[in-house]
Write an enzyme that holds these catalytic residues in place. Structure first.
Site, PDB file in Angstrom:
ATOM      1  N   GLU A 168       0.787  -1.230   0.000  1.00  0.00           N
ATOM      2  CA  GLU A 168       0.000   0.000   0.000  1.00  0.00           C
ATOM      3  C   GLU A 168       0.830   1.297   0.000  1.00  0.00           C
ATOM      4  O   GLU A 168       0.795   2.053   0.981  1.00  0.00           O
ATOM      5  CB  GLU A 168      -0.960   0.002   1.191  1.00  0.00           C
ATOM      6  CG  GLU A 168      -1.871  -1.210   1.245  1.00  0.00           C
ATOM      7  CD  GLU A 168      -2.976  -1.076   2.286  1.00  0.00           C
ATOM      8  OE1 GLU A 168      -2.905  -0.195   3.139  1.00  0.00           O
ATOM      9  OE2 GLU A 168      -3.937  -1.868   2.222  1.00  0.00           O
ATOM     10  N   GLU A 358      -5.424  -8.603   0.804  1.00  0.00           N
ATOM     11  CA  GLU A 358      -6.127  -8.284   2.059  1.00  0.00           C
ATOM     12  C   GLU A 358      -7.579  -8.020   1.745  1.00  0.00           C
ATOM     13  O   GLU A 358      -7.903  -7.358   0.756  1.00  0.00           O
ATOM     14  CB  GLU A 358      -5.579  -7.012   2.734  1.00  0.00           C
ATOM     15  CG  GLU A 358      -4.220  -7.152   3.359  1.00  0.00           C
ATOM     16  CD  GLU A 358      -3.744  -5.859   4.038  1.00  0.00           C
ATOM     17  OE1 GLU A 358      -4.583  -5.030   4.442  1.00  0.00           O
ATOM     18  OE2 GLU A 358      -2.521  -5.694   4.129  1.00  0.00           O
TER      19      GLU A 358
HETATM   20  C1  FCB Z   1      -4.573  -2.064   5.445  1.00  0.00           C
HETATM   21  C2  FCB Z   1      -3.213  -2.412   6.002  1.00  0.00           C
HETATM   22  C3  FCB Z   1      -3.252  -3.461   7.080  1.00  0.00           C
HETATM   23  C4  FCB Z   1      -4.443  -3.284   7.993  1.00  0.00           C
HETATM   24  C5  FCB Z   1      -5.710  -3.162   7.191  1.00  0.00           C
HETATM   25  C6  FCB Z   1      -6.960  -3.044   8.022  1.00  0.00           C
HETATM   26  O1  FCB Z   1      -4.529  -0.760   4.966  1.00  0.00           O
HETATM   27  O2  FCB Z   1      -2.373  -2.887   4.986  1.00  0.00           O
HETATM   28  O3  FCB Z   1      -2.038  -3.417   7.773  1.00  0.00           O
HETATM   29  O4  FCB Z   1      -4.247  -2.228   8.827  1.00  0.00           O
HETATM   30  O5  FCB Z   1      -5.623  -2.051   6.335  1.00  0.00           O
END
Ligand code: FCB
Length: 455
Positions: A168, A358
């Site tokens: 990110e 994620e």
């Molecule tokens: C993302 C991050 C991760 C976590 C999630 C909820 O932005 O990569 O570390 O905090 O959000």
């Protein structure tokens, strides 16, 4: 009944994710150097509950338990991140053998259980020493990252075959340097553009090193992407704002990585906003954009929500309390956005493979008297999103895997331990791990390789 049963493709990679600072704990004595997140936590008022990463889930010591949990879940893969200051306490120079040893043991533990390790090289814990020299605003940090990446990959290439350079970059740049919500806590929009540039440059440099050292490995980057919509379709100002949101959040990262260029409309936008100052774009050097656009084996996508630009009215404001509409982070639940996003990616940014690295939701979980956690809203969030994942796959888009965020409740950055994203509840007082109802459901889904209804 909210959905029909849908099968996932054969060999679909089911996994769960975590990151070093959020779970490991930073107890001194093992050679780890400080990171910008240790420093940020030490500043009063930065973390909602005043907490820090000192103990977290104590995963540095308790990792065998966590590998066991991944195994119970039936995970085929585990995405973790490497703490740069564990490997190079000062960012570069002399490596710390104990840090390397920890990751070797973790990876061997995973491999013994048949779980494929996916290592992210940077999930935000920059060594403090490098921050003192300008952090990601300093071009030199990009070269330091490439050297660290090369060292770690060389040490681990016999057992790790999946590499993610960065997690990110938008968060590093914008939350870290523009809004100041994340470490290092700057509020300087020009610094955010510099940081984004050097992070993306370091991605390209690291990719070159990974290719040379581990030609048999797969490597790519993880971006957090939010599909962007106007509040009122057709309304010019909303449409325009949605374009800017998309440019700032998505295209500013996708274009360099896939096309070797920054989006022209956004360069103009930042110029018009007066973000650049007298020095203009002086941090962009000849060849940088080409370096950023190394061929990737995959794009990692972190998907949580969408962006809506314009006024959505009072009813939407009120809906923020509704757990069926908004998660405990106040993030809108919009599963259709996942499919919209991948349809767009396949068209505008075709990749050999995509992985959701994620996806998940925070809710205010309660432990029952018999020490169980019923988390129907999280479970529903997963079901609705996996339903979209299956639909994306059915369209022939090469979405090849899905990592749930997160295997454990953990340190949720500026929110500290207040927000729980885990499939497994962590009782921080005792470090007991308690699989939630969503864990048990996901386990069945993985075993069946099918998403099914939750009601
Ligand atoms: C993302 C991050 C991760 C976590 C999630 C909820 O932005 O990569 O570390 O905090 O959000």
């Amino acid at each position: 009944m909210i959905m029909q049963e849908r099968a996932l493709p054969k060999n679909f990679v089911w996994g769960a994710a975590s990151s070093s600072f959020q779970i490991e704990g930073t107890i001194p004595g093992d050679g780890r150097g400080p990171s910008i997140w240790d420093d940020f936590c030490a500043q009063p008022g930065k973390i909602l509950d005043g907490s820090n990463g000192l103990v977290a889930c104590d995963h540095y010591r308790l990792w065998p338990r966590d590998v066991e949990l991944l195994s119970q879940l039936g995970a085929k893969a585990y995405r973790f991140s490497v703490a740069w200051p564990r490997i190079f306490p000062e960012g570069r120079g002399v490596a710390n053998a104990a840090g390397l040893d920890f990751y070797k043991k973790l990876v061997d533990g995973l491999l013994e259980k048949g779980i494929t390790p996916w290592a992210t090289l940077y999930h935000w814990d920059l060594p403090s020493t490098l921050e003192h020299k300008g952090g990601w605003r300093n071009r030199d940090t990009a070269y330091a990252f490439a050297d660290y990446a090369a060292y770690f990959v060389e040490q681990m290439r016999d057992r790790v075959k999946h590499w993610i350079t960065h997690n990110e970059p938008w968060c590093v740049a914008v939350l870290g340097h523009r809004t100041g919500e994340h470490a290092p806590g700057m509020k300087d929009p020009r610094a955010a553009l510099e940081a984004a540039h050097h992070v993306l440059l370091s991605h390209g440099l690291a990719m070159q090193r990974i290719r040379a050292l581990a030609p048999d490995a797969e490597a790519g980057i993880t971006l957090n992407l939010n599909p962007s919509y106007p509040a009122t379709p057709g309304k010019a100002s909303d449409e325009e704002a949605a374009r800017i949101f998309d440019g700032d959040f998505n295209r500013w990262y996708l274009d360099p990585v896939f096309r070797g260029s920054y989006p022209q409309d956004m360069m103009k936008h930042y110029e018009e906003q007066g973000v650049l100052g007298a020095k203009g774009w002086d941090f962009i050097q000849a060849g940088d954009l080409e370096t950023m656009a190394q061929p990737n084996d995959f794009l990692g996508v972190n998907f949580y929500s969408r962006g809506v630009s314009g006024d959505r009215g009072p009813a939407e404001e009120a809906a923020k309390k509704d757990p069926l509409r908004y998660t405990g982070m106040g993030w809108e639940i919009y599963p259709q956005g996942l499919q919209d996003l991948f349809v767009r990616l396949a068209q505008d940014y075709p990749a050999k493979a995509y992985y959701i690295t994620e996806n998940g939701a925070a809710y205010d979980d309660q432990l029952t008297a018999d020490r169980q956690v019923n988390d129907p809203h999280r479970l529903r969030y997963y079901a609705l999103h996996l339903d979209q994942v299956a639909q994306v796959c059915a369209r022939g888009i090469p979405l090849k895997g899905y990592f749930a965020w997160s295997i454990l409740d953990n340190f949720e950055w500026a929110f500290g331990y207040e927000k729980r994203f885990g499939l497994v509840y962590v009782d921080y007082a005792t470090q007991e791990r308690i699989p939630k109802a969503s864990f048990h459901w996901l386990k069945e889904v993985i075993a069946a390789n099918k998403v099914f209804d939750v009601l």
